[in-house]
Design an enzyme around this catalytic site. Sequence first.
Site, PDB file in Angstrom:
ATOM      1  N   HIS A   1      34.028  -9.020 -58.684  1.00  0.00           N
ATOM      2  CA  HIS A   1      34.129 -10.289 -58.333  1.00  0.00           C
ATOM      3  C   HIS A   1      35.583 -10.757 -58.959  1.00  0.00           C
ATOM      4  O   HIS A   1      36.102  -9.897 -60.066  1.00  0.00           O
ATOM      5  CB  HIS A   1      33.379 -11.345 -59.094  1.00  0.00           C
ATOM      6  CG  HIS A   1      33.432 -12.705 -58.630  1.00  0.00           C
ATOM      7  ND1 HIS A   1      34.338 -13.547 -58.891  1.00  0.00           N
ATOM      8  CD2 HIS A   1      32.630 -13.210 -57.567  1.00  0.00           C
ATOM      9  CE1 HIS A   1      34.330 -14.914 -58.421  1.00  0.00           C
ATOM     10  NE2 HIS A   1      33.170 -14.773 -57.433  1.00  0.00           N
TER      11      HIS A   1
ATOM     12  N   ASP B   1      25.944 -12.404 -54.253  1.00  0.00           N
ATOM     13  CA  ASP B   1      25.360 -11.851 -52.902  1.00  0.00           C
ATOM     14  C   ASP B   1      24.373 -10.818 -53.278  1.00  0.00           C
ATOM     15  O   ASP B   1      23.771 -10.566 -52.308  1.00  0.00           O
ATOM     16  CB  ASP B   1      26.648 -11.380 -52.118  1.00  0.00           C
ATOM     17  CG  ASP B   1      27.540 -12.483 -51.755  1.00  0.00           C
ATOM     18  OD1 ASP B   1      28.619 -12.689 -52.097  1.00  0.00           O
ATOM     19  OD2 ASP B   1      26.917 -13.671 -51.226  1.00  0.00           O
TER      20      ASP B   1
ATOM     21  N   HIS C   1      33.974 -11.780 -48.603  1.00  0.00           N
ATOM     22  CA  HIS C   1      33.618 -12.960 -49.329  1.00  0.00           C
ATOM     23  C   HIS C   1      32.169 -13.484 -48.812  1.00  0.00           C
ATOM     24  O   HIS C   1      31.187 -12.817 -49.309  1.00  0.00           O
ATOM     25  CB  HIS C   1      34.796 -14.141 -48.514  1.00  0.00           C
ATOM     26  CG  HIS C   1      34.723 -15.211 -49.293  1.00  0.00           C
ATOM     27  ND1 HIS C   1      34.120 -15.915 -50.121  1.00  0.00           N
ATOM     28  CD2 HIS C   1      35.355 -16.577 -48.636  1.00  0.00           C
ATOM     29  CE1 HIS C   1      34.258 -16.879 -50.574  1.00  0.00           C
ATOM     30  NE2 HIS C   1      35.040 -17.653 -49.554  1.00  0.00           N
TER      31      HIS C   1
HETATM   32  C1  SDX Z   1      32.060 -13.902 -53.025  1.00  0.00           C
HETATM   33  O1  SDX Z   1      36.261 -15.902 -55.278  1.00  0.00           O
HETATM   34  C2  SDX Z   1      34.811 -16.262 -55.140  1.00  0.00           C
HETATM   35  O2  SDX Z   1      34.606 -17.258 -56.112  1.00  0.00           O
HETATM   36  C3  SDX Z   1      33.872 -15.701 -54.197  1.00  0.00           C
HETATM   37  C4  SDX Z   1      32.419 -16.066 -54.226  1.00  0.00           C
HETATM   38  C5  SDX Z   1      32.411 -17.679 -54.182  1.00  0.00           C
HETATM   39  O3  SDX Z   1      31.274 -18.017 -54.706  1.00  0.00           O
HETATM   40  O4  SDX Z   1      32.771 -18.231 -53.347  1.00  0.00           O
HETATM   41  O5  SDX Z   1      32.048 -15.848 -55.621  1.00  0.00           O
HETATM   42  C6  SDX Z   1      31.641 -15.442 -53.190  1.00  0.00           C
HETATM   43  O6  SDX Z   1      32.815 -13.700 -52.253  1.00  0.00           O
HETATM   44  C7  SDX Z   1      31.581 -13.173 -54.094  1.00  0.00           C
HETATM   45  C8  SDX Z   1      32.239 -11.714 -53.732  1.00  0.00           C
HETATM   46  C9  SDX Z   1      31.294 -10.864 -52.440  1.00  0.00           C
HETATM   47  N1  SDX Z   1      32.034  -9.671 -52.054  1.00  0.00           N
HETATM   48  C10 SDX Z   1      31.360  -8.586 -52.265  1.00  0.00           C
HETATM   49  O7  SDX Z   1      30.260  -8.317 -52.869  1.00  0.00           O
HETATM   50  C11 SDX Z   1      32.241  -7.414 -51.568  1.00  0.00           C
HETATM   51  C12 SDX Z   1      32.222  -6.237 -52.907  1.00  0.00           C
HETATM   52  N2  SDX Z   1      33.225  -6.587 -53.866  1.00  0.00           N
HETATM   53  C13 SDX Z   1      34.517  -6.196 -53.644  1.00  0.00           C
HETATM   54  O8  SDX Z   1      35.070  -6.187 -52.441  1.00  0.00           O
HETATM   55  C14 SDX Z   1      35.384  -6.709 -54.787  1.00  0.00           C
HETATM   56  O9  SDX Z   1      34.790  -6.686 -55.890  1.00  0.00           O
HETATM   57  C15 SDX Z   1      36.010  -8.130 -54.462  1.00  0.00           C
HETATM   58  C16 SDX Z   1      36.627  -8.509 -53.219  1.00  0.00           C
HETATM   59  C17 SDX Z   1      34.805  -9.382 -54.616  1.00  0.00           C
HETATM   60  C18 SDX Z   1      36.990  -8.610 -55.668  1.00  0.00           C
HETATM   61  O10 SDX Z   1      38.127  -7.833 -55.458  1.00  0.00           O
HETATM   62  P1  SDX Z   1      39.394  -7.849 -56.304  1.00  0.00           P
HETATM   63  O11 SDX Z   1      39.193  -8.913 -57.439  1.00  0.00           O
HETATM   64  O12 SDX Z   1      40.642  -8.052 -55.483  1.00  0.00           O
HETATM   65  O13 SDX Z   1      39.378  -6.549 -57.023  1.00  0.00           O
HETATM   66  P2  SDX Z   1      40.112  -5.419 -56.442  1.00  0.00           P
HETATM   67  O14 SDX Z   1      39.845  -4.939 -54.788  1.00  0.00           O
HETATM   68  O15 SDX Z   1      41.533  -5.468 -56.832  1.00  0.00           O
HETATM   69  O16 SDX Z   1      39.232  -3.978 -57.490  1.00  0.00           O
HETATM   70  C19 SDX Z   1      39.609  -3.800 -58.694  1.00  0.00           C
HETATM   71  C20 SDX Z   1      39.163  -2.272 -58.955  1.00  0.00           C
HETATM   72  C21 SDX Z   1      39.447  -1.311 -57.762  1.00  0.00           C
HETATM   73  O17 SDX Z   1      39.477  -0.043 -58.253  1.00  0.00           O
HETATM   74  P3  SDX Z   1      40.852   0.678 -58.812  1.00  0.00           P
HETATM   75  O18 SDX Z   1      41.869   0.386 -58.074  1.00  0.00           O
HETATM   76  O19 SDX Z   1      41.206  -0.142 -60.289  1.00  0.00           O
HETATM   77  O20 SDX Z   1      40.520   2.129 -59.354  1.00  0.00           O
HETATM   78  O21 SDX Z   1      37.466  -2.405 -58.724  1.00  0.00           O
HETATM   79  C22 SDX Z   1      37.330  -1.490 -57.585  1.00  0.00           C
HETATM   80  C23 SDX Z   1      38.412  -1.228 -56.650  1.00  0.00           C
HETATM   81  O22 SDX Z   1      38.420  -0.184 -56.116  1.00  0.00           O
HETATM   82  N3  SDX Z   1      36.089  -2.155 -57.054  1.00  0.00           N
HETATM   83  C24 SDX Z   1      34.864  -1.569 -56.556  1.00  0.00           C
HETATM   84  C25 SDX Z   1      34.311  -2.838 -55.940  1.00  0.00           C
HETATM   85  N4  SDX Z   1      35.034  -3.867 -56.288  1.00  0.00           N
HETATM   86  C26 SDX Z   1      35.874  -3.684 -56.911  1.00  0.00           C
HETATM   87  N5  SDX Z   1      34.576  -0.553 -56.416  1.00  0.00           N
HETATM   88  C27 SDX Z   1      33.646  -0.366 -55.963  1.00  0.00           C
HETATM   89  N6  SDX Z   1      32.583  -1.185 -55.292  1.00  0.00           N
HETATM   90  C28 SDX Z   1      32.937  -2.541 -55.455  1.00  0.00           C
HETATM   91  N7  SDX Z   1      32.284  -3.420 -55.106  1.00  0.00           N
END
Ligand code: SDX
Length: 434
Positions: A312, A369, A270
């Site tokens: 996201h 971010d 997050h």
């Molecule tokens: C913020 O919610 C908000 O509004 C948050 C925010 C705010 O203003 O409050 O916008 C701020 O938190 C932004 C996000 C910052 N986090 C990151 O940058 C961390 C990296 N991102 C991931 O951890 C992830 O994308 C999340 C946590 C942001 C979202 O995760 P989800 O929606 O639960 O998606 P998921 O984990 O189910 O992933 C879906 C697929 C998976 O692959 P498959 O199982 O389908 O093969 O996408 C892949 C994941 O492995 N994936 C990624 C990835 N993010 C998702 N693969 C590689 N790198 C990534 N960053």
Amino acid sequence: MGIEHRDFATLILPDRKDPVQIPVIEDTMGGRAIDIHALRKETGYITYDPGFVNTGSCDSSICYVNGEEGILRYRGYDIEDLVENCDFVEVAYLLIKGELPDAKERKRYADLLNKESLLHYDMQSFFRGYPFDAHPMAVLAAMSASLSAFYPEMDDIDPELSVDFAVTRLVSKIRTITAFQYRHMKGEDFVNPSYKLSYCENFLNMMFKSPVFEYQINPLHVKALNQLLILHADHEQNCSTTAVRLIASSGANLYASISAGLAALWGFKHGGANQAVIEMLEEAYENQWSVDDIIAKAKDKNSTFRLMGFGHRVYKTFDPRAKIAKKLCKEVLSEGGEHDPLLDIALELEERATQDPYFIERGLYPNVDFYTGLTFRRMGIPTNMFTAMFAIGRLPGWIAHWLEWKKDPFGKIGRPRQVYVGPTQRKVPPLNER
Ligand code: SDX
């Protein structure tokens, strides 16, 4: 709930003869929701939705996000419009009060923020109780909860009271606490806020003013800080805002609720992601990873490595904040100072990942971010403070949601159900038979 039921969904359950009619809600922007608030009472069923991916927890009029089209609005104003035409104080006022201030109201609010910017003398001694390298979020979360010890009237704040005094104090003091923590990390005396300076000028001055050299506040850094704080100011029901609303629902005071929001924001998935992005780029640079190496790691299912700053829960296209943050990052980094090689890696990463089928298929694009840390870094803000910067920005949004919950006549204490997968009833065996 101020919402209307226009249509009905029909639910056919395996153990019921008659179908169940469930009300459907249509929101201001045409979004549709199935209203299940009476589902268990009428059918005995609950729903199951880990991570609340498909679940609306409330109705809210503060922030609108359209993840498919990359739209973000605070109280109906597009983020691009706000960043261009307002400063952070005006946007904080908009989120908390619901309307933009006129010139007279804006001056009154800014004066109040300044009046409330000092930290109680006894609270200043708290910093010396922390190790110099304590993570700023640990201090911020603790200091927010501690404010309720110094301002106990917060325990029974009535939203009808003028919110200016109570919440403005927090919006102002979070900036002072963060700057004081930075000075504590450096082992330097605190610099108090000045009534002569704006919200963002004061922060930079409290952070970097020095008795041993002439410190000039950089106007471009003031502009960048205003815009970065606006970008972070709210984002509907994200993890930390949901935490604030949940704690508010128990009747806890504002400062305790915000302390919970700070704790939730600290997570690397997050608000901790901006710090994790820089750490990822630094590791790549120090180990001379190619962009291909980084992308391969992010796609490797056997690795826990993720492309930080990408992906996201809601945006499945470009996060509109990332576009603004990228433009601002390039402007600040091109103003002067030595070239930052991490920017080159970030730009190439964005270029390659956004053309890679793995990322495209999953709707993974730069989020807020991805570029913000590079800008904070050039402004002289240490990496472990990036999440605290996010928190300073997000505070008005948290407060707006806290107040919205307090004003909700139907406000029930948040208490989700579960799908139990544990053992069925069993007897306790005697100790010698376990
Ligand atoms: C913020 O919610 C908000 O509004 C948050 C925010 C705010 O203003 O409050 O916008 C701020 O938190 C932004 C996000 C910052 N986090 C990151 O940058 C961390 C990296 N991102 C991931 O951890 C992830 O994308 C999340 C946590 C942001 C979202 O995760 P989800 O929606 O639960 O998606 P998921 O984990 O189910 O992933 C879906 C697929 C998976 O692959 P498959 O199982 O389908 O093969 O996408 C892949 C994941 O492995 N994936 C990624 C990835 N993010 C998702 N693969 C590689 N790198 C990534 N960053």
